[in-house]
Each structure stands twice: as C-alpha cells, then as structure tokens.
Motif scaffolding. Structure first.
Motif, mmCIF file in Angstrom:
data_model
loop_
_atom_site.group_PDB
_atom_site.id
_atom_site.type_symbol
_atom_site.label_atom_id
_atom_site.label_comp_id
_atom_site.label_asym_id
_atom_site.label_seq_id
_atom_site.Cartn_x
_atom_site.Cartn_y
_atom_site.Cartn_z
ATOM 1 N N ARG A 86 21.573 35.414 43.498
ATOM 2 C CA ARG A 86 21.474 36.109 42.205
ATOM 3 C C ARG A 86 22.546 37.185 42.040
ATOM 4 N NH1 ARG A 86 15.796 35.478 43.161
ATOM 5 N NH2 ARG A 86 15.654 37.541 44.136
ATOM 6 N N ASN A 87 23.236 37.533 43.118
ATOM 7 C CA ASN A 87 24.311 38.520 43.009
ATOM 8 C C ASN A 87 25.460 37.921 42.196
ATOM 9 O OD1 ASN A 87 26.809 40.036 43.758
ATOM 10 N ND2 ASN A 87 25.386 41.175 45.043
ATOM 11 N N PRO A 88 25.933 38.586 41.152
ATOM 12 C CA PRO A 88 26.965 38.013 40.272
ATOM 13 C C PRO A 88 28.308 37.761 40.962
ATOM 14 C CG PRO A 88 26.570 40.329 39.743
ATOM 15 C CD PRO A 88 25.492 39.917 40.681
ATOM 16 N N SER A 89 28.548 38.369 42.098
ATOM 17 C CA SER A 89 29.825 38.188 42.802
ATOM 18 C C SER A 89 29.831 36.964 43.704
ATOM 19 C CB SER A 89 30.131 39.423 43.654
ATOM 20 O OG SER A 89 30.191 40.590 42.870
ATOM 21 N N VAL A 90 28.659 36.367 43.916
ATOM 22 C CA VAL A 90 28.519 35.265 44.869
ATOM 23 C C VAL A 90 28.809 33.934 44.199
ATOM 24 C CG1 VAL A 90 26.888 34.031 46.340
ATOM 25 C CG2 VAL A 90 26.910 36.536 46.319
ATOM 26 N N ALA A 91 29.691 33.142 44.829
ATOM 27 C CA ALA A 91 30.022 31.804 44.320
ATOM 28 C C ALA A 91 29.139 30.740 44.958
ATOM 29 C CB ALA A 91 31.492 31.481 44.576
ATOM 30 N N ALA A 92 28.849 30.873 46.243
ATOM 31 C CA ALA A 92 28.018 29.897 46.950
ATOM 32 C C ALA A 92 27.396 30.569 48.157
ATOM 33 C CB ALA A 92 28.853 28.694 47.388
ATOM 34 N N VAL A 93 26.243 30.043 48.574
ATOM 35 C CA VAL A 93 25.533 30.607 49.724
ATOM 36 C C VAL A 93 24.752 29.483 50.398
ATOM 37 C CG1 VAL A 93 23.585 31.292 48.259
ATOM 38 C CG2 VAL A 93 23.897 32.372 50.486
ATOM 39 N N THR A 94 24.639 29.543 51.710
ATOM 40 C CA THR A 94 23.875 28.545 52.448
ATOM 41 C C THR A 94 23.281 29.169 53.704
ATOM 42 O OG1 THR A 94 23.951 26.300 53.362
ATOM 43 C CG2 THR A 94 25.813 27.723 53.878
ATOM 44 N N GLY A 95 22.168 28.614 54.146
ATOM 45 C CA GLY A 95 21.538 29.040 55.387
ATOM 46 C C GLY A 95 21.814 28.035 56.492
ATOM 47 N N ARG A 96 22.031 28.526 57.710
ATOM 48 C CA ARG A 96 22.342 27.657 58.843
ATOM 49 C C ARG A 96 21.466 28.004 60.042
ATOM 50 N NH1 ARG A 96 28.683 29.228 58.354
ATOM 51 N NH2 ARG A 96 29.353 27.766 56.740
ATOM 52 N N ILE A 97 21.318 27.027 60.916
ATOM 53 C CA ILE A 97 20.731 27.263 62.232
ATOM 54 C C ILE A 97 21.864 27.092 63.236
ATOM 55 C CG2 ILE A 97 19.054 26.499 63.937
ATOM 56 C CD1 ILE A 97 17.381 25.380 61.640
ATOM 57 N N ALA A 224 38.534 40.343 46.297
ATOM 58 C CA ALA A 224 38.673 41.781 46.082
ATOM 59 C C ALA A 224 37.320 42.486 46.075
ATOM 60 C CB ALA A 224 39.409 42.053 44.770
ATOM 61 N N LEU A 225 36.239 41.727 45.865
ATOM 62 C CA LEU A 225 34.896 42.298 45.810
ATOM 63 C C LEU A 225 34.201 42.273 47.172
ATOM 64 C CD1 LEU A 225 33.726 40.562 42.495
ATOM 65 C CD2 LEU A 225 34.588 42.894 42.767
ATOM 66 N N LEU A 226 34.954 41.975 48.234
ATOM 67 C CA LEU A 226 34.369 41.779 49.556
ATOM 68 C C LEU A 226 33.560 42.988 50.028
ATOM 69 C CD1 LEU A 226 34.220 40.006 52.145
ATOM 70 C CD2 LEU A 226 36.273 41.204 52.928
ATOM 71 N N ASP A 227 34.192 44.137 50.117
ATOM 72 C CA ASP A 227 33.510 45.316 50.666
ATOM 73 C C ASP A 227 32.364 45.776 49.771
ATOM 74 O OD1 ASP A 227 35.202 45.378 52.873
ATOM 75 O OD2 ASP A 227 36.689 46.605 51.827
ATOM 76 N N GLN A 228 32.588 45.732 48.462
ATOM 77 C CA GLN A 228 31.544 46.154 47.523
ATOM 78 C C GLN A 228 30.316 45.254 47.643
ATOM 79 O OE1 GLN A 228 32.768 46.308 43.377
ATOM 80 N NE2 GLN A 228 30.671 45.934 42.694
ATOM 81 N N THR A 229 30.536 43.932 47.689
ATOM 82 C CA THR A 229 29.411 42.992 47.777
ATOM 83 C C THR A 229 28.694 43.139 49.107
ATOM 84 O OG1 THR A 229 30.653 41.438 46.393
ATOM 85 C CG2 THR A 229 28.736 40.584 47.569
ATOM 86 N N ALA A 230 29.439 43.356 50.186
ATOM 87 C CA ALA A 230 28.813 43.536 51.503
ATOM 88 C C ALA A 230 27.900 44.755 51.496
ATOM 89 C CB ALA A 230 29.902 43.674 52.571
ATOM 90 N N ARG A 231 28.344 45.833 50.863
ATOM 91 C CA ARG A 231 27.500 47.033 50.780
ATOM 92 C C ARG A 231 26.241 46.755 49.960
ATOM 93 N NH1 ARG A 231 32.621 49.608 50.195
ATOM 94 N NH2 ARG A 231 32.383 49.618 47.923
ATOM 95 N N GLU A 232 26.396 46.017 48.873
ATOM 96 C CA GLU A 232 25.238 45.703 48.031
ATOM 97 C C GLU A 232 24.219 44.855 48.799
ATOM 98 O OE1 GLU A 232 26.887 43.757 44.674
ATOM 99 O OE2 GLU A 232 27.715 45.585 43.760
ATOM 100 N N LEU A 233 24.705 43.872 49.551
ATOM 101 C CA LEU A 233 23.790 43.010 50.308
ATOM 102 C C LEU A 233 23.123 43.781 51.445
ATOM 103 C CD1 LEU A 233 25.821 39.659 50.500
ATOM 104 C CD2 LEU A 233 24.012 40.297 48.900
ATOM 105 N N GLN A 234 23.890 44.642 52.091
ATOM 106 C CA GLN A 234 23.306 45.434 53.170
ATOM 107 C C GLN A 234 22.235 46.374 52.641
ATOM 108 O OE1 GLN A 234 24.291 45.559 56.958
ATOM 109 N NE2 GLN A 234 22.173 45.885 56.350
ATOM 110 N N SER A 235 22.477 46.934 51.458
ATOM 111 C CA SER A 235 21.483 47.815 50.841
ATOM 112 C C SER A 235 20.214 47.039 50.476
ATOM 113 C CB SER A 235 22.077 48.466 49.583
ATOM 114 O OG SER A 235 21.131 49.264 48.927
ATOM 115 N N ALA A 236 20.394 45.786 50.039
ATOM 116 C CA ALA A 236 19.239 44.970 49.642
ATOM 117 C C ALA A 236 18.498 44.411 50.856
ATOM 118 C CB ALA A 236 19.704 43.819 48.747
ATOM 119 N N MET A 237 19.204 44.284 52.023
ATOM 120 C CA MET A 237 18.586 43.722 53.232
ATOM 121 C C MET A 237 18.836 44.656 54.417
ATOM 122 S SD MET A 237 19.650 39.701 52.767
ATOM 123 C CE MET A 237 21.382 40.111 52.520
ATOM 124 N N PRO A 238 18.275 45.839 54.413
ATOM 125 C CA PRO A 238 18.573 46.827 55.468
ATOM 126 C C PRO A 238 18.121 46.394 56.858
ATOM 127 C CG PRO A 238 16.730 47.557 54.103
ATOM 128 C CD PRO A 238 17.307 46.350 53.421
#
Length: 401
Positions: A86-97, A224-238
């Motif tokens: 749902r993050n607007p900066s994300v193009a694709a996401v997947t879960g792995r084992i 260019a949104l790498l650091d900003q998005t990482a901070r947002e995700l870390q804040s959402a998943m502390p």
C-alpha cells in the motif's frame, strides 16, 4: 594588448600549436571516456545487484542475518506484504523463505542458498523467468526447482535431472526432499548462480516447518526514494529489521563511494602525462624566442607581463583543444551508452566478478565539469615552468643569442 599578442604568437608556429591542441583534445576525450566507462560499470553493477539479487529493500527478523536460520521468521507474512504494497513508493513486493542447505546428485554435492518464492510475484521483483536458458520457469509439474548455470555445470546437472536438497528445519532437525530441475537460469554473476537455488515457496514451507516468511523483498518505483521509504517501513514495522541494498551489500556501497576517487587518480595520471607534453612544447617555444623576449624586457616590458604572456599562450592552446575534446568525448560516451561496449570475449571473466560483459557508459554533468576543471588545472600548472623560464631571462644575454 597582452591577450592579442599571446593569440598571435600561438599561430606563428602552426604545426607545434596544432600538436598541443590535438594532445589536449585526445587527453580530454580519453578522460571523459574513462570516467563514462567507470561510471557505467558501477551503475550497471548496482542495478544488477538490485534487480537480480537483493531488491531495493528487505525486511527480516533481527536475528536472521546471523546465519540465515529458517527459525527466524516474520509471522503473518501475508499481512506485512499487503501493508507494504500500500506504500505509494513501492512497485513490487514478495515474501520468501530463505535458508542454507545442501544440494546433491549422483555427481556430487554443493552448499547452496535455498529460496522459496512465489513464482508470480518473484517475476516482478527479479525477472527470474527471463533468465531461464534451458527448461522452463516453474511449470505445471510439482516438486521442481531452478538452479544456476554455474551450479549445473559444476554438478553436471541437466534439465529434468533429479536432485536432493537437505537443510535444518525450524526445529533444528535435518529435512530433505527430492526435486527435479525444471529450468536452468543464468545471471551475469557466476558466484550468485553457483550458490542460489529457487523453489516454490509452498513446497519448501512444509519441509521447513515454516508458517511465515524469512524475508520480504521490496522493489521501488524510484531509487531516489530509497532512504525515505526505508524509514517509513521501519516506522510502520518497528519489531522487524528494515535494510536497504546499501546495508545488505556494504561492499557495493564501498565500490560506489570509491569509483569517483579511483577515476580521479586515473585522470590525474593521464593529465600528468599531458602536462609533460605541454611543458616540453612551451619550453621549446620560449627557448626559440629567447632573443625576442629579451628585447621585450630591454624595451621596458615588465617581467610579470612577459610571464603572463607565456601563461596566456598556454591557456589559449588548451582552450582551443577543449571544444574538440568535449565533442569527441561526449559523442563517444553517448554512442556507447546507446549501443553498448561489447566485451563478450571476456564474458566468463566478467561473470566471475558479477559484472555485465556489455557495458553502457554514462556520465553526469558533474563529472564533465570535473574533467574540464582537471584539464584547466593541468594547463595552468603546465604554463608555470616555461613562463618562469621567460621571467628569469637577462636582457643583455638574451639579445646576444
């Protein structure tokens, strides 16, 4: 007056002046080409690491990086993936084992990294399906896996061959399973191909006893949104560890940081050689005109003006070579950026280091400016010694020569 005199003087010996202009043009062309080639290689390496291996961001359990143990999972993985998507900066996401284990067949065995993936979402992250060189990307058959070309060659495995994987499950017990090779993939990195095996996530999960994900890989719309998005995700998943590709692969960040420094060193060596050529030519010009310069001083011209006369002559010659050098350098980089520099005869060597064998040079305005500034500094320093020689002339001795 001084500038006009300097401009006229450089054309008194056209052949010598054209040699200096040509040397400056070639030096600038070589400098721009070298900088573009280095930048292109580094940028391609970064993009390959992001799109073939790591993605922009990964999310793990805080202890997972210690030994990639399958016990350290992200529970409710699907919910986390949906939240990240749902993050607007994300193009694709997947879960792995992800876990480490052993792959073996009748020819031998090899330690590997086992990655359980969702075939559909993994295609969006790494484009793995486009790298299949033999066989198919997870077809209809069950209990199949994908191996790299380097591993297939090492263990003499062919498409459809039977292999056995073994590893520790979440309880610390040895789990194993028999699979057939659905396809063989190849990236530009032989080390990656040799150690990485892909399975269906849902087929690895029961063997591992896993209920969640080992990692979540995130690809962004804009780097260019790498650091900003990482901070947002870390804040959402502390509770979990969010890392960018720079943190996951510190050696790549070191390569990027060191590329400009190493290029400046190479350019400095190149321009030192150019400086010796300029000094030699201008010194010859001063020695040939010793009588003339001595007369200037005897007739009342200030020595400092004689000094700057030689400096201006040198700077004019270098400035005359700049436009041609810029056109040649930028034109070469632009053409190769579009068509690529094909080094496939060294493909195996490049793959062993994880680099593409077709290089697309690229150069930024900052790098162009840096190269021009280095040429200007070279010209200025090259002018000092011949000009100083003229500055120290004794009029009476110079006129008698």
């Amino acid at each position: 007056m001084l500038l006009q005199l300097a401009w006229r003087n450089i054309w008194r010996n056209r052949s010598r002046s054209l040699i200096i202009i040509g040397a400056v043009s070639c030096g600038l062309w070589a400098g721009l080409f070298l900088m573009g080639l280095t930048s292109g290689m580094v940028e391609q390496k970064v993009q390959l690491v992001i799109h073939d291996e790591l993605s922009h961001i990964q999310v793990h359990h805080s202890k997972f990086a210690d030994d990639e143990d399958v016990r350290y999972q992200l529970p409710e993985g699907d919910r986390l993936v949906s939240s990240i998507r749902r993050n607007p900066s994300v193009a694709a996401v997947t879960g792995r084992i992800v876990t480490t284990g052993m792959l073996s067949n009748v020819s031998g065995s090899s330690g590997v990294q086992l990655i359980g993936v969702d075939p559909v979402s993994e295609r969006e992250i790494t484009g793995l399906s486009d790298k299949i060189i033999d066989g198919e990307y997870f077809g209809a058959k069950q209990n199949t896996l994908l191996i790299g070309a380097k591993l297939a060659k090492k263990l003499r495995i062919r498409k459809g061959g039977k292999v056995v994987i073994s590893f520790q499950d979440v309880n610390g017990e040895i789990a194993s399973g028999a699979f057939r090779v659905a396809g063989i993939y190849q990236t530009v990195s032989d080390p990656y191909d040799e150690r990485t095996v892909f399975l269906r996530r849902e087929e690895l999960r029961p063997l591992a006893g896993s209920s969640g994900f080992s990692e979540i890989a995130v690809l962004l719309k804009n780097s260019a949104l790498l650091d900003q998005t990482a901070r947002e995700l870390q804040s959402a998943m502390p509770a979990w560890k969010v890392e960018t590709w720079k943190q996951l692969s510190p050696e790549m960040e070191l390569i990027v940081a060191a590329s400009d420094s190493s290029t400046i060193i190479y350019l400095s060596i190149l321009f030192v050689a150019l400086a010796f050529g300029i000094i030699n030519t201008m010194l010859m010009a001063v020695l040939e005109r010793t009588r003339e310069l001595g007369m200037f001083i005897a007739l009342g011209m200030q020595r400092i003006r004689v000094f700057f006369l030689i400096v201006w002559e040198t700077l004019f010659l270098v400035a005359a070579g700049l436009p041609t050098g810029l056109m040649l350098g930028l034109g070469t980089v632009a053409w190769l950026h579009r068509n690529g520099l094909n080094l496939t005869f060294y493909a195996e060597v490049y793959r062993s280091f994880g680099y593409a064998s077709v290089i697309y040079p690229t150069i930024s305005p900052r790098q162009v400016l840096l190269t021009v500034v280095l040429v200007a500094i070279t010209a200025l320093l090259s002018a000092i010694f011949p000009a100083r020689k003229a500055l120290l002339l004794e009029p009476t001795e110079a006129i008698r020569r």
